[in-house]
Design a protein around this motif. Structure first.
Motif, short mmCIF file in Angstrom:
data_model
loop_
_atom_site.label_atom_id
_atom_site.label_comp_id
_atom_site.label_asym_id
_atom_site.label_seq_id
_atom_site.Cartn_x
_atom_site.Cartn_y
_atom_site.Cartn_z
N PRO A 1 1.19 3.60 13.13
CA PRO A 1 2.05 3.09 14.05
C PRO A 1 1.98 1.63 14.73
N ALA B 1 -1.61 -4.62 9.96
CA ALA B 1 -0.93 -3.88 8.23
C ALA B 1 -1.13 -2.51 8.64
N SER C 1 2.12 9.54 7.82
CA SER C 1 0.63 8.33 8.21
C SER C 1 -0.01 9.64 9.41
N GLN D 1 4.18 -1.87 4.59
CA GLN D 1 3.47 -2.23 6.25
C GLN D 1 3.32 -4.20 5.85
N PHE D 2 2.49 -4.95 4.79
CA PHE D 2 2.21 -6.01 4.46
C PHE D 2 3.30 -7.23 4.64
N ASP E 1 -10.77 8.59 16.45
CA ASP E 1 -10.31 6.91 15.70
C ASP E 1 -11.34 7.13 14.72
N HIS F 1 -10.54 9.66 11.08
CA HIS F 1 -9.78 8.68 10.68
C HIS F 1 -9.76 8.28 9.41
N VAL G 1 4.12 3.01 4.35
CA VAL G 1 3.04 2.76 3.55
C VAL G 1 2.56 2.48 2.40
N LYS H 1 -11.28 -2.22 2.35
CA LYS H 1 -10.25 -0.93 1.33
C LYS H 1 -9.85 -1.23 0.71
N1 LIG Z 1 -6.51 2.79 14.20
C1 LIG Z 1 -5.22 2.53 14.20
C2 LIG Z 1 -5.44 3.15 12.35
C3 LIG Z 1 -3.58 3.03 11.74
C4 LIG Z 1 -3.66 3.42 10.11
O1 LIG Z 1 -4.78 3.35 9.35
N2 LIG Z 1 -2.61 4.03 9.85
C5 LIG Z 1 -2.62 4.02 8.45
C6 LIG Z 1 -1.59 5.44 8.71
S1 LIG Z 1 -2.28 6.00 9.26
C7 LIG Z 1 -1.83 2.82 7.86
O2 LIG Z 1 -1.01 2.53 7.84
N3 LIG Z 1 -2.16 2.54 6.34
C8 LIG Z 1 -2.17 2.33 5.65
C9 LIG Z 1 -2.60 0.90 4.62
O3 LIG Z 1 -4.05 1.62 5.17
O4 LIG Z 1 -3.12 -0.17 3.94
C10 LIG Z 1 -4.42 3.54 14.90
O5 LIG Z 1 -4.67 4.72 15.09
O6 LIG Z 1 -3.03 2.93 14.88
#
Ligand SMILES: N[C@@H](CCC(=O)N[C@@H](CS)C(=O)NCC(=O)O)C(=O)O
Length: 267
Positions: A54, A51, A10, A39-40, A101, A105, A34, A142
């Motif tokens: 971090p 979900a 991540s 995460q779910f 962000d 990202h 993940v 998603k």
């Molecule tokens: N805006 C959130 C984004 C977090 C995020 O997208 N995390 C990703 C890993 S970098 C994740 O957990 N993805 C799992 C998924 O989308 O199922 C943050 O900055 O904490």
């Protein structure tokens, strides 16, 4: 007592690990895989309803959103400061973290999934398991994107937009770093922390060609790699199999990415 729920792959979690190491904080880490859908699980959703990793838990109180977590850590652990006392530099820092962000990202997920993670998922799962991995993503938008990346890889329509976003970001970094040694002024800040995992992701996928002809970005990344936080936060935290797959599959995808870059640079 600080506990970070995170994962090696991540980029968002990596930002927080960098801050924890820069501050020499005492913390414990809990891995949430993940890529396997942990995460779910209900216990994690109770900490982070989005979900995603971090999540930082400070004495039982969860904090979500990596950029918010980084600022929180800079509030509770002021030394060394990672935000400027100068209002203009602080604003410049927040422009970078906001841009990361909002724009970079989401495109990093596209690039990483379409260039690398999809191969890991396809190589290690039956078609039924692949379908289950896609279907466990609760958000329908998603879920549809994940399906596209897994099925089409780097040829997914969103992949070109991801390459373009990285190209634009690196061009803007080059310009900023021609004016000041760090992204938001004379001092290393949360802007540099924020960009590090994203530039490093390109590096881990063998895509250093993104900063060909960009000596300021190259110099910045060399200085970032020399910091004591870099190895533990960005390299040691990544499981060996993930490091290997990013390198192998990233290199396989690079020629096509390079073609896309050449087209973009010619425009
Ligand atoms: N805006 C959130 C984004 C977090 C995020 O997208 N995390 C990703 C890993 S970098 C994740 O957990 N993805 C799992 C998924 O989308 O199922 C943050 O900055 O904490």
């Amino acid at each position: 007592m600080l506990t970070l729920y995170h994962q090696g792959s991540s980029v968002c979690a990596a930002k927080v690990r960098i801050v924890l190491h820069e501050k020499r904080a005492e913390w414990t880490g809990e891995i949430v895989d993940v890529l396997r859908g942990e995460q779910f699980q209900d216990w994690y959703l109770a900490l982070n309803p989005n979900a995603v990793v971090p999540t930082l838990v400070d004495d039982g109180r969860p904090i979500v959103e990596s950029t918010v977590i980084c600022e929180y850590l800079d509030d509770i652990l002021p030394a060394p400061p990672l935000r400027s006392a100068d209002a203009y530099d602080l604003a410049a820092m927040r422009i970078w973290t906001k841009r990361i962000d909002e724009r970079l990202h989401p495109m990093t997920s596209v690039l990483t999934y379409s260039a690398s993670h999809r191969h890991t998922i396809l190589d290690n799962n039956t078609p039924e398991q692949v379908e289950a991995i896609i279907e466990e993503t609760r958000d329908p938008v998603k879920r549809q994107r994940k399906r596209e990346w897994i099925e089409l890889g780097i040829e997914a329509p969103s992949a070109r937009a991801a390459v373009a976003e990285f190209e634009k970001t690196l061009a803007d970094m080059e310009a900023a770093l021609s004016r000041t040694p760090w992204l938001a002024g004379d001092a290393y800040s949360l802007a540099d922390v924020g960009m590090t995992p994203y530039v490093n992701r390109l590096s881990m996928m063998g895509m250093e060609g993104f900063w060909n002809g960009r000596p300021n970005v190259e110099g910045w990344f060399a200085r970032v790699r020399d910091r004591a936080s870099f190895l533990p936060a960005l390299i040691d935290a990544v499981p060996d199999d993930l490091t290997a797959s990013l390198a192998t599959y990233g290199a396989r995808s690079w020629p096509r990415v390079e073609e896309m870059l050449e087209t973009l640079r010619a425009d």
